[in-house]
Design a protein around this motif. Structure first.
Motif, mmCIF file in Angstrom:
data_model
loop_
_atom_site.group_PDB
_atom_site.id
_atom_site.type_symbol
_atom_site.label_atom_id
_atom_site.label_comp_id
_atom_site.label_asym_id
_atom_site.label_seq_id
_atom_site.Cartn_x
_atom_site.Cartn_y
_atom_site.Cartn_z
ATOM 1 N N PHE A 162 19.470 87.234 24.609
ATOM 2 C CA PHE A 162 20.520 87.454 23.617
ATOM 3 C C PHE A 162 20.081 86.839 22.291
ATOM 4 C CE2 PHE A 162 22.698 87.161 27.752
ATOM 5 C CZ PHE A 162 23.194 88.456 27.820
ATOM 6 N N ALA A 163 19.754 87.716 21.333
ATOM 7 C CA ALA A 163 19.220 87.251 20.056
ATOM 8 C C ALA A 163 20.234 87.321 18.926
ATOM 9 C CB ALA A 163 17.979 88.062 19.680
ATOM 10 N N LYS A 164 21.196 88.216 19.039
ATOM 11 C CA LYS A 164 22.163 88.346 17.954
ATOM 12 C C LYS A 164 23.575 88.461 18.513
ATOM 13 C CE LYS A 164 21.692 93.397 17.402
ATOM 14 N NZ LYS A 164 21.398 94.485 16.438
ATOM 15 N N ALA A 165 24.527 88.149 17.650
ATOM 16 C CA ALA A 165 25.932 88.187 18.064
ATOM 17 C C ALA A 165 26.799 88.404 16.837
ATOM 18 C CB ALA A 165 26.325 86.886 18.765
ATOM 19 N N PHE A 166 28.047 88.741 17.097
ATOM 20 C CA PHE A 166 29.069 88.817 16.060
ATOM 21 C C PHE A 166 30.099 87.729 16.347
ATOM 22 C CE2 PHE A 166 27.445 93.086 16.878
ATOM 23 C CZ PHE A 166 27.005 93.448 15.614
ATOM 24 N N GLU A 167 30.631 87.129 15.302
ATOM 25 C CA GLU A 167 31.627 86.074 15.471
ATOM 26 C C GLU A 167 32.889 86.448 14.704
ATOM 27 O OE1 GLU A 167 30.397 81.834 15.400
ATOM 28 O OE2 GLU A 167 31.903 81.630 13.805
ATOM 29 N N TYR A 168 34.037 86.403 15.376
ATOM 30 C CA TYR A 168 35.301 86.802 14.769
ATOM 31 C C TYR A 168 36.391 85.787 15.117
ATOM 32 C CZ TYR A 168 36.792 88.461 19.400
ATOM 33 O OH TYR A 168 37.148 88.527 20.721
ATOM 34 N N SER A 169 37.591 85.975 14.570
ATOM 35 C CA SER A 169 38.685 85.013 14.730
ATOM 36 C C SER A 169 39.809 85.536 15.606
ATOM 37 C CB SER A 169 39.283 84.656 13.365
ATOM 38 O OG SER A 169 38.383 83.926 12.580
ATOM 39 N N ASP A 170 40.373 84.660 16.404
ATOM 40 C CA ASP A 170 41.666 84.825 17.058
ATOM 41 C C ASP A 170 42.270 83.432 17.186
ATOM 42 O OD1 ASP A 170 42.570 87.489 17.566
ATOM 43 O OD2 ASP A 170 40.966 87.781 19.027
ATOM 44 N N CYS A 171 43.351 83.294 17.950
ATOM 45 C CA CYS A 171 44.036 82.001 18.045
ATOM 46 C C CYS A 171 44.336 81.619 19.484
ATOM 47 C CB CYS A 171 45.357 82.033 17.263
ATOM 48 S SG CYS A 171 45.195 82.339 15.512
ATOM 49 N N TRP A 172 44.337 80.325 19.734
ATOM 50 C CA TRP A 172 44.752 79.746 21.009
ATOM 51 C C TRP A 172 46.248 79.474 20.971
ATOM 52 C CZ3 TRP A 172 42.701 78.886 25.666
ATOM 53 C CH2 TRP A 172 43.338 77.983 26.524
ATOM 54 N N VAL A 173 46.904 79.507 22.124
ATOM 55 C CA VAL A 173 48.307 79.087 22.204
ATOM 56 C C VAL A 173 48.559 78.463 23.570
ATOM 57 C CG1 VAL A 173 49.137 81.331 23.052
ATOM 58 C CG2 VAL A 173 50.723 79.758 21.893
ATOM 59 N N GLU A 174 49.353 77.399 23.572
ATOM 60 C CA GLU A 174 49.800 76.798 24.830
ATOM 61 C C GLU A 174 50.986 77.621 25.322
ATOM 62 O OE1 GLU A 174 48.299 74.513 26.391
ATOM 63 O OE2 GLU A 174 46.908 73.767 24.876
ATOM 64 N N ASP A 175 50.722 78.565 26.210
ATOM 65 C CA ASP A 175 51.686 79.605 26.534
ATOM 66 C C ASP A 175 52.994 79.088 27.127
ATOM 67 O OD1 ASP A 175 50.424 78.879 28.904
ATOM 68 O OD2 ASP A 175 49.803 80.906 29.458
ATOM 69 N N ALA A 176 52.925 78.208 28.121
ATOM 70 C CA ALA A 176 54.152 77.726 28.758
ATOM 71 C C ALA A 176 54.973 76.855 27.818
ATOM 72 C CB ALA A 176 53.820 76.953 30.032
ATOM 73 N N ARG A 177 54.308 76.080 26.967
ATOM 74 C CA ARG A 177 55.053 75.285 25.975
ATOM 75 C C ARG A 177 55.729 76.202 24.951
ATOM 76 N NH1 ARG A 177 55.145 70.185 26.467
ATOM 77 N NH2 ARG A 177 56.133 69.931 24.426
ATOM 78 N N LEU A 178 55.092 77.301 24.627
ATOM 79 C CA LEU A 178 55.703 78.269 23.712
ATOM 80 C C LEU A 178 57.029 78.773 24.270
ATOM 81 C CD1 LEU A 178 55.617 80.238 21.282
ATOM 82 C CD2 LEU A 178 54.306 81.795 22.746
ATOM 83 N N VAL A 179 57.065 79.088 25.549
ATOM 84 C CA VAL A 179 58.297 79.560 26.179
ATOM 85 C C VAL A 179 59.365 78.486 26.120
ATOM 86 C CG1 VAL A 179 59.330 80.406 28.322
ATOM 87 C CG2 VAL A 179 57.012 81.108 27.705
ATOM 88 N N MET A 180 58.980 77.275 26.531
ATOM 89 C CA MET A 180 59.936 76.169 26.561
ATOM 90 C C MET A 180 60.488 75.867 25.174
ATOM 91 S SD MET A 180 60.122 72.708 25.716
ATOM 92 C CE MET A 180 58.384 72.281 25.582
ATOM 93 N N LEU A 181 59.647 75.905 24.150
ATOM 94 C CA LEU A 181 60.116 75.606 22.787
ATOM 95 C C LEU A 181 61.058 76.680 22.272
ATOM 96 C CD1 LEU A 181 56.861 74.173 21.162
ATOM 97 C CD2 LEU A 181 58.896 72.911 21.892
ATOM 98 N N ASN A 182 60.836 77.929 22.652
ATOM 99 C CA ASN A 182 61.791 78.979 22.293
ATOM 100 C C ASN A 182 63.137 78.726 22.965
ATOM 101 O OD1 ASN A 182 60.972 81.719 20.734
ATOM 102 N ND2 ASN A 182 59.138 80.740 21.578
#
Length: 525
Positions: free
Chosen positions: A163-183
């Protein structure tokens, strides 16, 4: 009928869709009760890959509307919960043997017009997809795609030399169960009633209201509630609720798709994630997890019934291990797996030929034959807030005086600080409580944000935090979780509100559970 002791909405289901709808509706002035038969986020919503992402591979299924909505939502959500969500960079290594999933419309089209490609996914198509990914989402915070020379960048070090080349892009992490609880917490703070461990045994439909029969799964006490409208957000159980509990005839249904993940000790030292493509057309993530681990997933397999608890099979585990070992220089083996989890995605049943090809779009159906009923099919965690807005648009047909959308950018509890303010908040907490270990400081801010001060209170020393359970868990934190976060068992705290179960031994986990059960029982009494 008298309006005494009747709520506007009764929501069935304490996953992300149910809690998101409850929060949105309560914020618009409707009276809301929500019932969840287990703990909040006890099923699908705590078993995700834990990403706010557009879904790069969905572009190959021509799901452009869904991808655009999700891409835009990433930054809306990030600004409202910077403690439990943060940007991540994904590295997509390229090699010429990458292939399409044969079920995708893109694959079928290119196979027809360019048969000499033999199902391969060319680099130009990946670049086109990433260009669309960057532009559809109207980015303001997240950086765009770049090229990576894996022979020079440290991100290439753990990978095989081919593997000599790659592409790098953005997304986001989320603490899924805490998201539910906070809602849920925010909904309750605005006036909603949140009932956990409360099962709907049946609901009787009348001309102008629903009569909902409930059973407390701990005490077995039975009660009856009334509501002008019912929202069925049962997730994997949405069809069962519709047909069995509500007694309604409908052809609408869900396709249950199991996704499994494994966790191993961390495989590399940098903070970037890998997006791997297989020769079978599938994709796999390898993501830094809880500082000392790597999360690998996910699979797509049809699941027969929601009542069968999903679990990562040996076959799925071995598939994931072989998949990532095709990329990493050092093979990942079964004896490295320290934990696995599996969840069932309740996808809208669109008749797709495979689990992978099933749509990730959500579908909402409103039935006003008698007292109104809204059914929620499908959805993904990234678009939960937009799903809630779409649900409220349907609900406004029943309650036309309901105000408009309001949740975009409104912080969840603890999230009232800048997206780039985590380090400053950690420094402030360390100064206020100098006896805390550095790991505890990082962990508490990531879990509680600005509410970390409320958790720790007037403590002047480590001893003031009460009993220590290991992994920086103290009695004061557990008391907070019991009082404010609906925690009733060790599993609730160790595997949903946190993932600290990974850091404790059996005896320590038992001690946490015993403490919580005793305190929660006292609180209920």
């Amino acid at each position: 009928m008298s309006n005494e002791n009747i709520t506007d909405l009764f929501v069935i289901g304490g996953g992300i869709n149910g809690c998101g709808i409850a929060r949105d509706a309560t914020g618009r002035g409707l009276t809301v009760t929500l019932a969840e038969m287990n703990d909040l986020a006890s099923a699908t919503s705590s078993a995700a890959t834990k990403l706010f992402h557009g879904g790069l591979r969905y572009l190959e299924y021509f799901e452009f509307r869904l991808v655009q909505e999700a891409l835009i939502e990433r930054e809306v959500l990030l600004s409202a919960m910077p403690h439990i969500s943060w940007p991540m960079r994904f590295v997509l290594p390229y090699h010429r043997d990458m292939r399409f999933d044969s079920d995708t419309p893109t694959s079928r089209l290119l196979t027809k017009i360019m048969p000499w490609m033999k199902g391969r996914r060319p680099a130009w198509l990946i670049r086109l997809g990433l260009f669309m990914y960057d532009t559809l989402g109207k980015r303001g915070i997240l950086p765009g795609t770049t090229k990576v020379d894996l022979t020079k960048d440290p991100v290439g070090a753990p990978l095989k030399g081919k593997f000599a080349k790659a592409f790098e892009y953005s997304d986001c992490w989320v603490e899924d169960a805490r998201l539910v609880m906070l809602n849920a917490r925010d909904a309750e703070a605005r006036g909603a009633e949140i009932l956990t461990r409360t099962m709907v045994t049946r609901a009787d439909r009348h001309a102008d209201h629903w009569e909902i029969h409930l059973k407390d799964t701990v005490t077995e006490a039975e009660t009856v509630r009334r509501a002008k409208m019912l929202v069925n957000a049962g997730g994997p159980w949405v069809a069962d609720v519709l047909h069995q509990k509500l007694g309604q005839n409908s052809s609408e249904s869900v396709r249950l798709v199991r996704g499994s993940h494994i966790v191993v000790p961390k495989l590399y030292d940098h903070d970037r994630c890998y997006f791997f493509q297989g020769e079978d057309g599938r994709i796999m993530f390898a993501i830094p997890y809880e500082e000392d681990f790597t999360l690998i997933g996910t699979t797509d397999a049809d699941h027969t019934t929601p009542d069968e608890k999903p679990a990562c099979s040996d076959e799925e585990r071995d598939y994931m291990l072989k998949f990532v070992s095709n990329y990493f220089e050092k093979p990942v083996t079964a004896d490295q797996v320290v934990w696995s989890y599996s969840g069932v995605r309740p996808l809208y049943d669109d008749g797709a030929s495979s689990a992978t090809a099933a749509t990730r779009e959500y579908v909402l159906t409103l039935d006003q034959a008698q007292a109104p009923l809204l059914n929620v099919f499908g959805g993904k965690i990234t678009t939960y807030r937009k799903l809630a807005e779409a649900a409220l648009a349907k609900i406004q047909e029943v309650f036309p005086q309901t105000p408009g959308n309001w949740t975009a950018g409104v912080a969840l509890p603890g999230g009232d600080f800048a997206v780039d303010g985590v380090k400053a908040l950690q420094d402030k907490l360390a100064a206020a409580y100098p006896f805390l270990e550095p790991y505890a400081v990082r962990r508490l801010i990531r879990a509680y944000g600005t509410e970390a001060w409320d958790v720790l209170g007037d403590a002047k020393s480590a001893g003031d935090l009460g009993q220590s359970f290991g992994a920086t868990i103290t009695a004061r934190e557990l008391d907070w979780a019991i009082a404010r976060e609906y925690v009733r068992s060790g599993e609730d705290f160790l595997w949903r509100r946190t993932k600290l179960g990974l850091r404790l031994n059996d005896a320590e986990r038992t001690a946490v559970d015993a403490y919580i059960v005793e305190k929660a029982t006292q609180k209920a009494a």
